[in-house]
Each structure stands twice: as C-alpha cells, then as structure tokens.
Design an enzyme around this catalytic site. Structure first.
Site, PDB file in Angstrom:
ATOM      1  N   CYS A 114       0.824  -1.215   0.000  1.00  0.00           N
ATOM      2  CA  CYS A 114       0.000   0.000   0.000  1.00  0.00           C
ATOM      3  C   CYS A 114       0.856   1.264   0.000  1.00  0.00           C
ATOM      4  CB  CYS A 114      -0.940  -0.016   1.212  1.00  0.00           C
ATOM      5  SG  CYS A 114      -1.854   1.510   1.387  1.00  0.00           S
ATOM      6  N   CYS A 149      -1.339   1.678  -3.221  1.00  0.00           N
ATOM      7  CA  CYS A 149      -2.350   2.735  -3.047  1.00  0.00           C
ATOM      8  C   CYS A 149      -1.765   4.147  -2.987  1.00  0.00           C
ATOM      9  CB  CYS A 149      -3.134   2.520  -1.751  1.00  0.00           C
ATOM     10  SG  CYS A 149      -3.429   0.820  -1.323  1.00  0.00           S
ATOM     11  N   LYS A 201       0.269   5.347  -6.218  1.00  0.00           N
ATOM     12  CA  LYS A 201      -0.748   5.409  -7.286  1.00  0.00           C
ATOM     13  C   LYS A 201      -1.605   6.659  -7.138  1.00  0.00           C
ATOM     14  CE  LYS A 201      -4.569   4.232  -6.272  1.00  0.00           C
ATOM     15  NZ  LYS A 201      -5.225   2.965  -6.077  1.00  0.00           N
ATOM     16  N   TYR A 240      -9.122  -3.376 -11.084  1.00  0.00           N
ATOM     17  CA  TYR A 240      -8.784  -2.118 -10.405  1.00  0.00           C
ATOM     18  C   TYR A 240      -7.509  -1.473 -10.982  1.00  0.00           C
ATOM     19  CZ  TYR A 240     -11.513  -3.034  -6.028  1.00  0.00           C
ATOM     20  OH  TYR A 240     -12.472  -3.235  -5.078  1.00  0.00           O
ATOM     21  N   GLU A 297      -7.239   2.002 -13.127  1.00  0.00           N
ATOM     22  CA  GLU A 297      -6.636   3.183 -12.487  1.00  0.00           C
ATOM     23  C   GLU A 297      -5.427   3.683 -13.274  1.00  0.00           C
ATOM     24  OE1 GLU A 297      -6.000   1.939  -8.411  1.00  0.00           O
ATOM     25  OE2 GLU A 297      -8.047   2.522  -7.852  1.00  0.00           O
ATOM     26  N   HIS A 321     -26.998  20.957   0.379  1.00  0.00           N
ATOM     27  CA  HIS A 321     -27.202  21.617  -0.906  1.00  0.00           C
ATOM     28  C   HIS A 321     -26.245  22.791  -1.099  1.00  0.00           C
ATOM     29  CE1 HIS A 321     -29.523  22.636  -4.438  1.00  0.00           C
ATOM     30  NE2 HIS A 321     -29.523  23.890  -4.056  1.00  0.00           N
ATOM     31  N   GLU A 375     -26.202  14.968  -2.222  1.00  0.00           N
ATOM     32  CA  GLU A 375     -27.602  15.070  -1.794  1.00  0.00           C
ATOM     33  C   GLU A 375     -28.532  14.209  -2.653  1.00  0.00           C
ATOM     34  OE1 GLU A 375     -29.643  18.896  -2.281  1.00  0.00           O
ATOM     35  OE2 GLU A 375     -28.126  19.475  -3.747  1.00  0.00           O
TER      36      GLU A 375
HETATM   37  P1  NDP Z   1      -8.158  -7.836 -10.506  1.00  0.00           P
HETATM   38  O1  NDP Z   1      -8.368  -9.225 -10.076  1.00  0.00           O
HETATM   39  O2  NDP Z   1      -9.011  -6.748  -9.975  1.00  0.00           O
HETATM   40  O3  NDP Z   1      -8.225  -7.759 -12.101  1.00  0.00           O
HETATM   41  C1  NDP Z   1      -7.477  -8.601 -12.900  1.00  0.00           C
HETATM   42  C2  NDP Z   1      -7.863  -8.369 -14.350  1.00  0.00           C
HETATM   43  O4  NDP Z   1      -7.008  -9.109 -15.204  1.00  0.00           O
HETATM   44  C3  NDP Z   1      -9.287  -8.806 -14.681  1.00  0.00           C
HETATM   45  O5  NDP Z   1      -9.808  -7.923 -15.631  1.00  0.00           O
HETATM   46  C4  NDP Z   1      -9.088 -10.200 -15.277  1.00  0.00           C
HETATM   47  O6  NDP Z   1     -10.071 -10.554 -16.189  1.00  0.00           O
HETATM   48  C5  NDP Z   1      -7.780  -9.992 -16.024  1.00  0.00           C
HETATM   49  N1  NDP Z   1      -6.993 -11.200 -16.212  1.00  0.00           N
HETATM   50  C6  NDP Z   1      -6.591 -12.073 -15.273  1.00  0.00           C
HETATM   51  N2  NDP Z   1      -5.826 -13.031 -15.814  1.00  0.00           N
HETATM   52  C7  NDP Z   1      -5.740 -12.765 -17.136  1.00  0.00           C
HETATM   53  C8  NDP Z   1      -5.100 -13.387 -18.230  1.00  0.00           C
HETATM   54  N3  NDP Z   1      -4.368 -14.483 -18.085  1.00  0.00           N
HETATM   55  N4  NDP Z   1      -5.228 -12.833 -19.462  1.00  0.00           N
HETATM   56  C9  NDP Z   1      -5.967 -11.716 -19.630  1.00  0.00           C
HETATM   57  N5  NDP Z   1      -6.590 -11.066 -18.628  1.00  0.00           N
HETATM   58  C10 NDP Z   1      -6.484 -11.596 -17.390  1.00  0.00           C
HETATM   59  O7  NDP Z   1      -6.621  -7.584 -10.202  1.00  0.00           O
HETATM   60  P2  NDP Z   1      -5.762  -6.263 -10.099  1.00  0.00           P
HETATM   61  O8  NDP Z   1      -4.386  -6.713 -10.415  1.00  0.00           O
HETATM   62  O9  NDP Z   1      -6.340  -5.140 -10.885  1.00  0.00           O
HETATM   63  O10 NDP Z   1      -5.870  -5.879  -8.567  1.00  0.00           O
HETATM   64  C11 NDP Z   1      -5.566  -6.856  -7.552  1.00  0.00           C
HETATM   65  C12 NDP Z   1      -6.313  -6.519  -6.285  1.00  0.00           C
HETATM   66  O11 NDP Z   1      -5.710  -5.405  -5.674  1.00  0.00           O
HETATM   67  C13 NDP Z   1      -7.768  -6.100  -6.500  1.00  0.00           C
HETATM   68  O12 NDP Z   1      -8.632  -7.178  -6.545  1.00  0.00           O
HETATM   69  C14 NDP Z   1      -8.016  -5.235  -5.300  1.00  0.00           C
HETATM   70  O13 NDP Z   1      -8.440  -6.045  -4.242  1.00  0.00           O
HETATM   71  C15 NDP Z   1      -6.656  -4.632  -5.001  1.00  0.00           C
HETATM   72  N6  NDP Z   1      -6.585  -3.228  -5.461  1.00  0.00           N
HETATM   73  C16 NDP Z   1      -7.416  -2.312  -4.916  1.00  0.00           C
HETATM   74  C17 NDP Z   1      -7.378  -0.998  -5.318  1.00  0.00           C
HETATM   75  C18 NDP Z   1      -8.302  -0.009  -4.710  1.00  0.00           C
HETATM   76  O14 NDP Z   1      -8.863  -0.290  -3.657  1.00  0.00           O
HETATM   77  N7  NDP Z   1      -8.514   1.144  -5.337  1.00  0.00           N
HETATM   78  C19 NDP Z   1      -6.449  -0.543  -6.354  1.00  0.00           C
HETATM   79  C20 NDP Z   1      -5.635  -1.599  -6.876  1.00  0.00           C
HETATM   80  C21 NDP Z   1      -5.707  -2.872  -6.432  1.00  0.00           C
HETATM   81  P3  NDP Z   1     -11.480 -11.204 -15.742  1.00  0.00           P
HETATM   82  O15 NDP Z   1     -12.217 -10.127 -15.018  1.00  0.00           O
HETATM   83  O16 NDP Z   1     -12.094 -11.614 -17.009  1.00  0.00           O
HETATM   84  O17 NDP Z   1     -11.114 -12.359 -14.835  1.00  0.00           O
END
Ligand code: NDP
Length: 459
Positions: A43, A48, A51, A177, A181, A435, A440
């Site tokens: 983080c 976090c 980022k 996510y 982002e 407001h 709201e």
């Molecule tokens: P996520 O699990 O959110 O997203 C992964 C993405 O990659 C999905 O779109 C998934 O597709 C795709 N994917 C996975 N494997 C493959 C593959 N082999 N080929 C192509 N596409 C693939 O992971 P992130 O890495 O974005 O984030 C990890 C975690 O970190 C999040 O779940 C969250 O908990 C945390 N996080 C939180 C944030 C916040 O609170 N603002 C910011 C950043 C991270 P599909 O959906 O089709 O499976």
C-alpha cells in the site's frame, strides 16, 4: 513452560503486519517484525499511496482545461514526469520513515530480511533464528502476468510506478482495479492507452450500470477499450512490443503493462516444511480468527486470499490482536466493505450490486440518477455522474450504494456507515440533503426504475 525470544513474531511489515505488531506491543506483548523489502508494504511503497499521488498529478490536466470556462486564461502547461516521480519518491521515503518510527515508538523490534519458518515456533531471518510463542504471517502478494510466451517482457504495477520516461503509447492487459486506475493516470499524462480485456466489460463484479458508464467516460477521454481479446503471445521488437491475439491480430506498441491480478507471497516461507495449509490459489488458509491449521500460527492480509484491500488487512490484524492480547475475541465482518476505483471519474461502491441483490434478496427496487455535475456546466466538460441505490423491497433496507463521479469515494465512505447501521430507504429519504452537492442526490432519489421482472410479467 517454554520460553521464547518474543511473544509475537510477524513476518512482513505491510499494512496488516505493522498494524497487528504495534497493537500487540501496546498490550504489553514482546514483538518482533521482519521485512525483506521496505517497511510499509504494497500500500505505502508500491500500491495505493504512490498510485494516488500519480493520480493527483494527472488530475491537473482537467483542472487547467476546466478553468477556461470559469474565466481563467489557461493553457495546459508543460508536464515534467521525472519531477513528479522524484516528488512521489520523496513522499514514499517520508512515509517509510514514519512507519519505521511508529514501530520503534511502539517498542517493536524491526529485523531486516525475509523471514522463513523453521518450525512452528521459529523464524529464520538472514541466517539468524528467532523463537516466538505466536507467529503472524503477513507477507502480502505480488502481481502476476499472463502465463503466455513473451509476457515476461510486460511491466507490472511495480515498474509502472517508476517508469524512467513516459512512453507515447501503452497497451494495458486486464480490466480490474489496477488496469483501470493506471489507464486513467497515464491517459491524463498524455500516453495513448489501449486496454485489452478478455471479458465484455471492465471491472468484473462491480454493478453493471457503473461498469458500463465508466467505459463510456473512459472512451470519451480517448482510451481505447478492446473487449473479448484472447491473447496468444507477446513479441519483443527493436523499438517496442507486439501483442499477438489468438485470431492472429498483431498490435504494436511501445510498452505493455500486465495488470492481470496478484497472488499471495507464500514462496520460500517454509509453509510446506512446517505443514501450514494453503488454499488452491496458494494463499495461507485461515479460519474466521485468522488462525492457520497450526494453532500458534496466524495470518492476515493479502497473503490469505480473502479481500485484498488495505483496510481489510488492518481490520484483520486488529481483530487478531484484540482476540490474542486484549481478551476481546473479535472476528472481522466482511459485509458492506466500501471500495473505490480511482479512475477518471472515480467509483465509490458499497454493498450488493443489482445482480447480486436480485440473487440474494429476490425482490428489489432500484433507484438511479444520472446527471451532469454542476461544475461541468461552465467548464463544458462532457462527463456525467451516475448514482444508484439497491433496496431490498421487503425490508426496505439499502443493500447497495454505487456512484461514478467526482468525489464518489469520499461520499460512499459515509454511506457505508449508514448501511452498516441497517439504514432503510425511508431513512435515507428522511435525511435532509446538503445543498448544493452531488451527494444530496442519494437522499432525494424518489423514482424507482421500472422493475424488469414485473414489466415482463405484465407483457
Ligand atoms: P483484478 O483481479 O481486480 O483484475 C485482474 C484483471 O485481469 C481482470 O480484468 C481479469 O479478467 C484480467 N486477467 C486475469 N488473468 C488474465 C489473463 N491471463 N489474461 C488476460 N486477462 C487476465 O486484479 P488487479 O491486479 O487489478 O488488482 C488486484 C487486487 O488489488 C484487487 O482485486 C483489489 O483487491 C486490489 N486493489 C485495490 C485498489 C483499490 O482499492 N482502489 C487498487 C488496486 C488494487 P477477468 O475479469 O475476465 O477475470
């Protein structure tokens, strides 16, 4: 009785490990924590916080553009990426020192190096062995790219936070996510972004209206989102990379960023040797008290594959300490965890999506409002806000609150409190609006969206 060097030895000084260690020490426990990288974890060091600093950097583009409608003679000035990176690094160093200082102040011994379990009461760090009555594994996770030829050349979020120079174009693989982002951050900083996702929409698991509205807004900003992409391989070229799909399509770009998920840091931890069970995705298996199958070894945070969010890791660490060191047994309540996606515009969400609520509650009512935020009237910015409440028809309880628009994360945090108190739609309606604000709208949503189930029955 056996005597140990410490009451608690924590492996990993990220959000969960630091929170648990400091609190345990405050209850009088003798605590040590080891960290093989920088204190602060994902983080603070490579997630976090950096980022969000880069996101703030990118947001100035909108501010300069919007200012013109408000009478400012503004042109978007030049942007200096190395300067932003250096400022970001200074802030991360400052936070890293604050974290080290907090551990010192709490009386926690910080040991530098990666920890490895030797037996159920012993951890080895940099060749030295330490014994402890209780061990807490809080080692977090790391990004993984697609397991396909050539993807070792793709960068992850770790490198994206430290690019020496900004590329002119970038392909981002994934639609979660991190992908969303960073697509918004780099787009705002002038990089031509193409997202490639394997499913039909961004952000699987989020409310469908919000997902679709976000894609509309991201496309308006010039981000290309290609859906249903099946990857085959990544080829390295002299001056960039080529993403090749299973259909044989070739897409050349300067840089490829794989944002395809994260996996737990469980390698070389000695879990197998000591017999700590793992789940089928390699996470440490724990019960609702964060206890592993070895009764003096506990685990919190991303390494347990529960909900990979900083405040959840902290809550798990706190519950563990309350239970173990404060005679106050506590389990984490995983319902109504608010979460944000710091996209442009951002998302704030808590509770059930419409689809989840239909499955869980059966009969539900949906209230929605889409509008142009007041600030965009004079600026002329073509961007809309969407707000949505999901209500259980029988109990009238608000089961989900979702927003896409400026300040959504700040607004939804407050709604999460109301929802945790079991607030009903009637109570939302009785609340007087603040407001003029966008927030709201959440207390003035009157018209139900026609129920698709009832409309179908009437046909
Ligand atoms: P996520 O699990 O959110 O997203 C992964 C993405 O990659 C999905 O779109 C998934 O597709 C795709 N994917 C996975 N494997 C493959 C593959 N082999 N080929 C192509 N596409 C693939 O992971 P992130 O890495 O974005 O984030 C990890 C975690 O970190 C999040 O779940 C969250 O908990 C945390 N996080 C939180 C944030 C916040 O609170 N603002 C910011 C950043 C991270 P599909 O959906 O089709 O499976």
């Amino acid at each position: 009785m056996a005597s140990y060097d410490y009451d608690l030895f924590t492996i990993g000084a990220g959000s969960g490990g630091v929170a648990a260690s400091r609190r345990a020490a405050s209850h009088g426990a003798r605590v040590a924590i080891c960290e093989g990288s920088k204190v602060g974890g994902t983080c603070v060091i490579r997630g976090c916080v950096p980022k969000k600093l880069l996101m703030y950097g990118g947001q100035f583009r909108d501010a300069f553009e919007d200012a013109v409608g408000y009478g400012w003679d503004a042109t978007v000035p030049d942007f200096d990426w190395p300067k932003l990176l250096a400022a970001k690094d200074r802030e991360i160093d400052r936070l890293n020192h604050i974290y080290i200082g907090m551990l010192e102040k709490a009386g926690v011994t910080l040991i530098e190096g990666f920890g490895r379990l030797v037996d159920r009461h012993t951890v080895e760090v940099a060749g030295r062995r330490y014994t402890a009555r209780t061990i807490l594994i809080a080692t977090g996770g790391h990004p993984v790219g697609p397991n396909l030829p050539g993807f070792e050349h793709a960068i992850s979020s770790n490198e994206a936070l430290d690019l020496k120079r900004l590329p002119s174009g970038m392909v981002i693989i994934g639609g979660g996510y991190i992908a969303v982002e960073f697509a918004c951050i780099f787009n705002a900083l002038g990089v031509d972004i193409t997202m490639m996702i394997r499913s039909g929409d961004l952000l699987n698991g989020f409310d469908d209206d919000i997902r679709q509205a976000l894609a509309v807004e991201m496309r308006k900003r010039g981000i290309t989102i290609r859906t249903g992409v099946r990857l085959d391989r990544l080829e390295k070229l002299d001056d960039g990379y080529c993403v090749v799909t299973r259909d044989g399509e070739r897409f050349e770009t300067e840089l490829v960023f794989a944002a395809t998920g994260r996996v737990p840091n469980t390698r070389n931890l000695g879990l197998e040797e000591v017999g700590v069970e793992q789940d089928d995705r390699g996470g440490v298996k724990v019960d609702s008290w964060s206890r592993t199958n070895i009764d003096n070894i506990y685990s919190v945070g991303d390494v347990t594959n529960r909900v990979a969010l900083t405040p959840v890791a902290i809550a798990e660490g706190r519950a563990f300490v309350e239970t173990m060191y404060n005679d106050n047994p506590m389990e984490v309540d995983y319902s109504n965890i608010p979460t944000a996606v710091f996209s442009s515009p951002p998302i704030g969400t808590v509770g059930l999506s419409e689809a989840q609520a239909r499955q869980i509650c059966g009969e539900i009512d949906i209230y929605k409002s889409g509008f142009r935020p007041m600030k965009n009237t004079l600026s002329g910015r073509d961007e809309r806000t969407l707000m949505k409440l999901v209500v259980d028809r029988r109990s009238d309880r608000v089961m989900g609150a979702h927003m896409l628009g400026p300040d959504a994360p700040e607004i939804v945090q407050g709604l999460a409190i109301a929802m945790n108190c079991g607030a009903t739609k009637r109570q939302f309606d009785r609340t007087i609006g603040l407001h003029p604000s966008a927030a709201e709208e959440f207390v003035t949503l009157r018209d139900k969206v026609p129920d698709p189930v009832r409309s179908q029955a009437a046909e």
